[in-house]
Design an enzyme around this catalytic site. Structure first.
Site, short mmCIF file in Angstrom:
data_model
loop_
_atom_site.label_atom_id
_atom_site.label_comp_id
_atom_site.label_asym_id
_atom_site.label_seq_id
_atom_site.Cartn_x
_atom_site.Cartn_y
_atom_site.Cartn_z
N MET A 119 33.32 16.35 15.30
CA MET A 119 34.24 16.83 16.33
C MET A 119 33.92 18.27 16.72
O MET A 119 33.69 18.58 17.88
CB MET A 119 35.68 16.76 15.82
CG MET A 119 36.19 15.39 15.42
SD MET A 119 37.96 15.48 15.01
CE MET A 119 38.15 14.03 14.01
N GLY B 175 36.98 24.85 18.25
CA GLY B 175 37.53 24.42 16.98
C GLY B 175 38.55 23.33 17.16
O GLY B 175 38.22 22.16 17.34
N GLN C 32 47.37 10.35 8.93
CA GLN C 32 46.77 9.96 7.66
C GLN C 32 45.79 11.03 7.18
O GLN C 32 45.74 11.35 5.99
CB GLN C 32 46.07 8.61 7.76
CG GLN C 32 45.42 8.18 6.44
CD GLN C 32 45.03 6.73 6.43
OE1 GLN C 32 45.88 5.85 6.54
NE2 GLN C 32 43.74 6.45 6.30
N GLU C 33 44.99 11.56 8.10
CA GLU C 33 44.04 12.61 7.72
C GLU C 33 44.77 13.81 7.11
O GLU C 33 44.35 14.36 6.08
CB GLU C 33 43.23 13.06 8.93
CG GLU C 33 42.29 14.22 8.63
CD GLU C 33 41.50 14.68 9.84
OE1 GLU C 33 40.86 15.74 9.76
OE2 GLU C 33 41.53 13.99 10.88
N GLN D 278 45.40 35.68 -10.41
CA GLN D 278 45.93 36.97 -10.86
C GLN D 278 46.27 36.94 -12.36
O GLN D 278 46.01 37.91 -13.08
CB GLN D 278 47.18 37.33 -10.05
CG GLN D 278 47.74 38.71 -10.32
CD GLN D 278 46.86 39.83 -9.76
OE1 GLN D 278 46.04 39.58 -8.87
NE2 GLN D 278 47.02 41.03 -10.27
N GLY E 229 43.55 37.69 -14.74
CA GLY E 229 43.02 39.05 -14.80
C GLY E 229 41.58 39.10 -14.32
O GLY E 229 41.19 38.36 -13.41
N GLY E 230 40.79 39.94 -14.94
CA GLY E 230 39.39 40.09 -14.52
C GLY E 230 38.60 38.82 -14.63
O GLY E 230 37.66 38.58 -13.86
N GLU F 138 48.12 27.09 11.99
CA GLU F 138 48.79 27.58 13.19
C GLU F 138 49.02 26.44 14.18
O GLU F 138 50.07 26.35 14.82
CB GLU F 138 47.97 28.70 13.84
CG GLU F 138 47.95 30.01 13.06
CD GLU F 138 47.10 29.95 11.80
OE1 GLU F 138 47.35 30.75 10.87
OE2 GLU F 138 46.18 29.09 11.72
#
Length: 382
Positions: free
Chosen positions: A128, A134, A246-247, A341, A344-345, A372
């Protein structure tokens, strides 16, 4: 393991099928995730292996080689594939592409292609999106012009899932560039990958989902017989719109299952990780964050069961499908971000599953129609 106690939409037969799916993924997919990521594509030989177990296109009627099952079986595959963190493109074929062939294909098309989709002999894609176009499918520029009893297709597509592995591509193109409104000129044409003039471009370099072959496709004077038109000429846009609920439900299911996996992994991680002499789980902030996420995930599963039940009765509306996609992909991102988060690192290191999951989740709010657009579709019904 994905917890399914308390689910209301599945039967014992569904759950027995789930065990088959789990066993297959554990044996044939999970051990290869890192290698597939490194090579940027899933091994194509996994498709016929999945086909042997009925894991491809289970809703296809038995007269075309399928099992004739309900969409609940698709949903189970979607849940387990996502929860396992495997980058398989089965849902595109089983939840999206095959429906177009079943609903709108000619008898000849169905008898030729559907058994091959079910068996995994043929991998499919639907083209598509175009560069610069888009969510606005009415503005596509790829054309299919008549020449005798053939169409001649010219144009390009991008961000096409299964693009490198696809043997058959459903191409959305303009068979009439003059008609107004523009959507009346959109048709869907079946293009075999062996056709002269069909070329695959790059396997695109993405933020996440490294093993998903997302590609550019090019069509340079590709000739296909007019019998390759799916359904009626000029009805492509209508077909696309009719299959979107359905998608979008499929995307919602996969997104929620992947969020659940991130949550489950994070609970285990914070109980093991130490900070200031005690497990991170023992801090109130950690427990409160996880409690909030657990409540939202619990509500989300209940909503998915409701939406699935509606869809199995063919009652799920386009705006309900859009709402499901919107809600569950937004929740997926919230879960992924908060779970990272709490790592952590370590969460920023690709060696940890949460990093791969976090990167892969970002696209969920984009594909299948951006969130959107989902809000716009829902808003129009108010």
């Amino acid at each position: 393991m994905l917890e399914t106690l308390g689910r209301t939409v599945y039967t014992p037969d569904h759950e027995a099928f789930r065990e088959t799916v789990r066993s297959f993924l554990h044996k044939e997919a999970v051990p290869h995730i890192q290698r597939w990521d490194d090579q940027g594509i899933v091994d194509k030989d996994i498709w016929p292996k999945a086909g042997e177990l009925g894991m491809l296109c289970p809703t296809v009627p038995t007269e075309y080689g399928g099992l004739g099952l309900d969409f609940g079986y698709n949903a189970i595959i979607d849940e387990e594939v996502a929860y396992a963190g495997t980058p398989l493109g089965f849902s595109l074929q089983s939840d999206i592409v095959v429906n177009y062939l079943v609903s709108y294909g000619s008898e000849e098309q169905k008898r030729h292609w559907l058994p091959k989709l079910v068996s995994g002999e043929v991998v499919t894609a639907i083209a598509m999106t175009e560069p610069g176009t888009g969510s606005d499918l009415q503005s596509i520029r790829t054309t299919a012009k008549k020449d005798g009893n053939h169409y001649v297709i010219n144009g390009s597509k991008t961000y096409i899932t299964n693009g490198q592995n696809a043997d058959l591509v459903l191409v959305c193109c303009k068979t009439d560039t003059e008609v107004q409104p523009a959507w009346k000129g959109v048709s869907i044409i079946l293009v075999e990958a062996t056709r002269e003039g069909f070329k695959r471009g790059r396997n695109l370099d993405k933020i996440g989902q490294d093993a998903a072959d997302t590609s550019e496709l090019f069509f340079e004077d590709v000739r296909v017989p007019m019998t390759n038109c799916l359904g009626e000429e000029g009805k492509g846009f209508i077909y696309l719109m009719s299959e979107l609920p359905q998608e979008r439900l499929s995307i919602a299911i996969s997104s929620h299952a992947s969020a659940q996996r991130a949550f489950d992994d994070t609970v285990a991680f914070v109980k093991d990780r130490k900070a200031f002499g005690k497990p991170v789980f023992d801090f109130q902030n950690t427990r409160f964050t996880l409690a909030d996420l657990k409540s939202k995930l619990q509500v989300g599963w209940a909503h998915l069961d409701w939406a699935l039940a509606r869809h199995l009765k063919r009652q799920l509306t386009p705006e309900e499908g859009a709402a499901a996609k919107l809600f569950h992909t937004e929740l997926q991102w919230e879960v992924m971000d908060k779970c990272l988060q709490l790592h952590g690192g370590a969460g920023y290191m690709n060696e940890y599953p949460i990093a791969r999951a976090w990167r892969g989740a970002r696209v969920s709010r984009i594909y299948g129609g951006t969130n959107e657009i989902m809000k716009e579709l829902i808003g129009r019904t108010l």
